[in-house]
Design a protein around this motif. Structure first.
Motif, short mmCIF file in Angstrom:
data_model
loop_
_atom_site.label_atom_id
_atom_site.label_comp_id
_atom_site.label_asym_id
_atom_site.label_seq_id
_atom_site.Cartn_x
_atom_site.Cartn_y
_atom_site.Cartn_z
N ASN A 1 0.83 -1.21 0.00
CA ASN A 1 0.00 0.00 0.00
C ASN A 1 0.86 1.26 0.00
N SER A 2 1.92 1.24 0.79
CA SER A 2 2.83 2.39 0.83
C SER A 2 3.49 2.61 -0.53
N LEU A 3 3.92 1.51 -1.15
CA LEU A 3 4.55 1.63 -2.46
C LEU A 3 3.57 2.15 -3.51
N ARG A 4 2.31 1.68 -3.44
CA ARG A 4 1.30 2.17 -4.38
C ARG A 4 1.09 3.68 -4.20
N LYS A 5 1.00 4.10 -2.94
CA LYS A 5 0.81 5.53 -2.67
C LYS A 5 2.03 6.32 -3.14
N ALA A 6 3.21 5.81 -2.85
CA ALA A 6 4.43 6.50 -3.28
C ALA A 6 4.50 6.57 -4.80
N ASN A 7 4.10 5.47 -5.47
CA ASN A 7 4.11 5.45 -6.93
C ASN A 7 3.13 6.49 -7.47
N ASN A 8 1.96 6.57 -6.86
CA ASN A 8 0.98 7.57 -7.28
C ASN A 8 1.52 8.98 -7.07
N ASP A 9 2.20 9.20 -5.96
CA ASP A 9 2.80 10.51 -5.68
C ASP A 9 3.87 10.85 -6.71
N VAL A 10 4.68 9.85 -7.07
CA VAL A 10 5.72 10.07 -8.08
C VAL A 10 5.09 10.39 -9.43
N LEU A 11 4.04 9.66 -9.80
CA LEU A 11 3.37 9.93 -11.07
C LEU A 11 2.77 11.33 -11.09
N LYS A 12 2.13 11.70 -10.00
CA LYS A 12 1.51 13.03 -9.91
C LYS A 12 2.59 14.12 -10.03
N THR A 13 3.68 13.95 -9.31
CA THR A 13 4.77 14.91 -9.35
C THR A 13 5.41 14.96 -10.73
N SER A 14 5.53 13.81 -11.36
CA SER A 14 6.10 13.74 -12.70
C SER A 14 5.23 14.50 -13.71
N ARG A 15 3.91 14.30 -13.61
CA ARG A 15 3.00 15.03 -14.49
C ARG A 15 3.10 16.53 -14.25
N GLN A 16 3.18 16.90 -12.98
CA GLN A 16 3.30 18.31 -12.62
C GLN A 16 4.60 18.89 -13.19
N LEU A 17 5.68 18.13 -13.08
CA LEU A 17 6.97 18.56 -13.62
C LEU A 17 6.88 18.79 -15.12
N LEU A 18 6.27 17.85 -15.84
CA LEU A 18 6.12 18.01 -17.29
C LEU A 18 5.31 19.25 -17.63
N SER A 19 4.26 19.48 -16.85
CA SER A 19 3.44 20.67 -17.07
C SER A 19 4.27 21.94 -16.85
N TYR A 20 5.04 21.98 -15.76
CA TYR A 20 5.89 23.14 -15.48
C TYR A 20 6.91 23.35 -16.60
N MET A 21 7.49 22.24 -17.06
CA MET A 21 8.49 22.35 -18.13
C MET A 21 7.87 22.88 -19.41
N ASP A 22 6.67 22.42 -19.76
CA ASP A 22 5.98 22.91 -20.95
C ASP A 22 5.67 24.40 -20.83
N ILE A 23 5.16 24.79 -19.67
CA ILE A 23 4.82 26.20 -19.45
C ILE A 23 6.08 27.06 -19.52
N LYS A 24 7.16 26.59 -18.88
CA LYS A 24 8.42 27.34 -18.91
C LYS A 24 8.95 27.46 -20.33
N ALA A 25 8.88 26.39 -21.11
CA ALA A 25 9.35 26.43 -22.49
C ALA A 25 8.56 27.45 -23.29
N THR A 26 7.25 27.49 -23.09
CA THR A 26 6.40 28.45 -23.80
C THR A 26 6.77 29.88 -23.40
N ILE A 27 6.92 30.11 -22.10
CA ILE A 27 7.27 31.45 -21.63
C ILE A 27 8.66 31.86 -22.12
N ASP A 28 9.63 30.95 -22.02
CA ASP A 28 10.98 31.26 -22.49
C ASP A 28 10.98 31.55 -23.98
N PHE A 29 10.18 30.82 -24.72
CA PHE A 29 10.08 31.06 -26.16
C PHE A 29 9.53 32.46 -26.44
N LYS A 30 8.49 32.84 -25.69
CA LYS A 30 7.92 34.18 -25.86
C LYS A 30 8.96 35.25 -25.52
#
Length: 127
Positions: free
Chosen positions: A59-88
């Motif tokens: 259960n702990s590993l499942r929760k940790a995996n979900n947290d990693v996936l959530k953080t990973s998605r958030q990171l990708l979103s931040y990177m996309d937003i930063k790339a767009t802003i830097d491009f502008k």
């Protein structure tokens, strides 16, 4: 005489020799049977504890995996937003440099080809 590696309970020792006197045989067999039941309980308790630990760990590993996936998605979103802003920012800097010959901060020389490549990269990432 006891050896140096003697354990707490003689009946569990591999060096223990079961050889009761004839008049103590029934009592000795009961003693062994009781020891067997005690060990059976300890084995069952150990198995249950191991099940609980493994379930809790899973259960702990499942929760940790979900947290990693959530953080990973958030990171990708931040990177996309930063790339767009830097491009502008690069576009503005290049436009400003071409029209006025002045850039904010460090002067940067962006060729039309570099801007075109960056535009394609940002558009590709958005799709």
């Amino acid at each position: 005489m006891f050896s140096n590696n003697c354990i707490e309970f003689c009946e569990y020792c591999s060096n223990f020799i079961f050889n009761p006197a004839i008049n103590e045989r029934e009592q000795a067999i009961q003693w062994l049977a009781d020891s067997s039941r005690v060990l059976e309980v300890k084995i069952r308790e150990s198995i249950e504890l191991m099940k609980e630990i493994s379930t809790s760990l899973a259960n702990s590993l499942r929760k940790a995996n979900n947290d990693v996936l959530k953080t990973s998605r958030q990171l990708l979103s931040y990177m996309d937003i930063k790339a767009t802003i830097d491009f502008k920012l690069m576009e503005e800097s290049a436009y400003e440099q071409k029209s006025t010959g002045y850039t904010r901060g460090k002067p940067q020389e962006w060729t039309d080809e570099q801007l075109k490549e960056l535009t394609l990269e940002v558009k590709y990432k958005k799709e």
